[in-house]
Design an enzyme around this catalytic site. Structure first.
Site, PDB file in Angstrom:
ATOM      1  CB  CYS A 249      37.198  44.698  36.176  1.00 46.09           C
ATOM      2  SG  CYS A 249      36.683  44.860  37.888  1.00 46.09           S
ATOM      3  NE  ARG A 254      40.795  43.459  37.383  1.00 46.22           N
ATOM      4  CZ  ARG A 254      40.998  42.414  36.593  1.00 46.22           C
ATOM      5  NH1 ARG A 254      42.114  42.334  35.895  1.00 46.22           N
ATOM      6  NH2 ARG A 254      40.108  41.455  36.497  1.00 46.22           N
TER       7      ARG A 254
END
Lengths: 295, 145
Positions: A249, A254
């Site tokens: 990410c 994430r």
């Protein structure tokens, strides 16, 4: 020999590759007093824990505690041992993690703990959102836990972590970009006054499929069922069950969530999180970049 | 007031943060988050009038008004689940609301680094407060024409 705390036998979890990695809020409510269990909250916001948390839970901050303060890296074995000991966690502790935003940061903390091979790690399905939505108790009391003696275990960066050169060598094999669609196409870097991205180039790693991380979460912040996850990652993104997958990410937080989904819930044998992610790739001289919606 | 100095209220806030031990410094930030006034109805019902500050991890929205006598009023909106961002907004509100545009424009951009929060909150998160201040100052310059 330590006794392993019982696993949550919730029917939904039994479909996942490793059902023992999750507990329901209901299970936790019945085990909060169990010796050998420590609950830790890990949030995006460093003050959210102070506004109220699960009774007895300690705070584990990704930024100020799990990262090395100088080098762009995680704490080392000695640092991790010191951190865990301070929080009253031993190598035998069942460490149950939860947090805000669909367990975004809790999954990141779990991934870092997994780099040190902590044996019993679990996530609360639905995290902080679900616990509070169900009206379960929260407190601002910070628990005082006795100092523990966590051993110094060297971090193993070979199994679930990928570095830039390894990603370069991985080009052509499955990659999942879990950022928002605007970040994936490269549009977001053109937003004015957005220094937070910290990357000189926009776009994605060539060949990476776009599957924003939060698609793995249902509206109540719990993980989607195995069938729903397979529809997203296999039918739609085209992953095959034996694929060697790299996820990324912006800084690797994430994508820890997607790592958890692919590795522990869908059972992919080799999933590595590239924590350098876009803030490294998008600043690296002469690595290939693809702009636009196509992989 | 010369450029790059703190007004007395901000100075006092910075001194308060500097005077307490680490653990209480986070509590102090939490208190500022709780003291941030809610949006008045004219903004609460028209959030499109607010400017977004995307540099904050959790988006924050703000508005700047200047009275006929030159008094500046600041308005902030951030969700309760973002207490750090609210705390930053609370500090700026407590330290700057009601001052003149010139006094606010004289606030050093690195004010947030004076609160001794780097190790507790992380420099990345602190950038959000610097961005709020920068946007307030830009709006004031635009309104001054």
């Amino acid at each position: 020999m330590t006794v392993v705390l019982p696993y949550d036998s919730a029917p939904k979890f039994q479909d996942y590759a490793r059902p023992e990695m999750l507990v329901t809020t209901e299970w936790l409510a019945g085990h909060l007093e169990d010796p050998g269990l420590v609950v830790a909250e890990s949030d995006e916001d460093v003050l959210l824990y102070e506004t109220g948390h699960i009774p007895g839970a300690v705070k584990l901050d990704w930024h100020t505690e799990l990262n090395d303060p100088v080098t762009r890296d995680y704490v080392d074995g000695a640092g991790f041992a010191r951190l865990m000991s301070q929080k009253g966690i031993t190598r035998d502790t069942t460490l149950v993690l939860y947090g805000d935003k669909n367990n975004w940061w809790a999954a990141y903390a779990l991934w870092v703990c997994a780099l040190f091979g902590h044996p019993d790690l679990r996530l609360i399905d639905g995290g902080r959102t679900k616990w509070i939505a169900e009206g379960r108790p929260v407190t601002t009391d910070v628990p005082v836990r006795p100092q523990a003696d966590y051993p110094v275990i060297e971090r193993d960066d070979t199994r679930i972590r990928a570095f830039r050169d390894q990603v370069v060598a991985h080009l052509g094999q499955p990659l999942i970009d879990v950022r928002s669609p605007g970040e994936y196409t490269g549009e977001l870097l053109h937003m004015p006054d957005y220094p937070q991205e910290g990357a000189l180039r926009g776009g994605h790693i060539p060949g990476a499929k776009s599957v924003p991380w939060s698609r793995a979460a249902a509206a109540d912040a719990t993980f989607r069922t195995r069938g729903e996850l397979e529809a997203i990652y296999q039918a739609e993104a085209g992953l095959r069950p034996d694929d060697d997958v790299v996820v990324y990410c912006r800084i690797g937080e994430r994508s820890s969530h997607t790592w958890f989904v692919l590795h522990h819930l869908l059972g992919y044998p080799q999933v590595r999180n590239y924590d350098g992610s876009w803030t490294e790739w998008g600043n690296t001289v002469r690595v290939p970049i693809t702009r636009g919606e196509s992989p | 007031m010369t450029a790059g100095t703190f007004n007395p209220r901000l100075q006092e806030i910075a001194e308060d943060f500097g005077a307490v031990p680490d653990t209480e410094r986070l509590q102090l930030l939490l208190e500022f988050s709780e003291e941030l006034p809610p949006l008045p109805a004219r903004y609460a019902e028209h959030r499109d009038l607010l400017e977004q500050v995307p540099e904050c991890q959790t988006p924050l929205f703000l508005a700047v008004e200047v009275d006929d006598d030159g008094t500046v009023h600041l308005f902030f909106d951030a969700p309760p689940e973002a207490p750090t961002t609210r705390g930053f907004a609370g500090i700026l509100h407590a330290g700057l609301d009601g001052l003149s545009a010139d006094e606010i424009l004289a606030t050093p951009g690195e004010f947030s680094s004076q609160l001794r929060l780097q190790d507790l909150v992380s420099p990345l998160r602190l950038r959000g407060m610097a961005a709020m201040l920068a946007r307030i100052k830009r709006q004031l310059r635009e309104q001054q024409g």
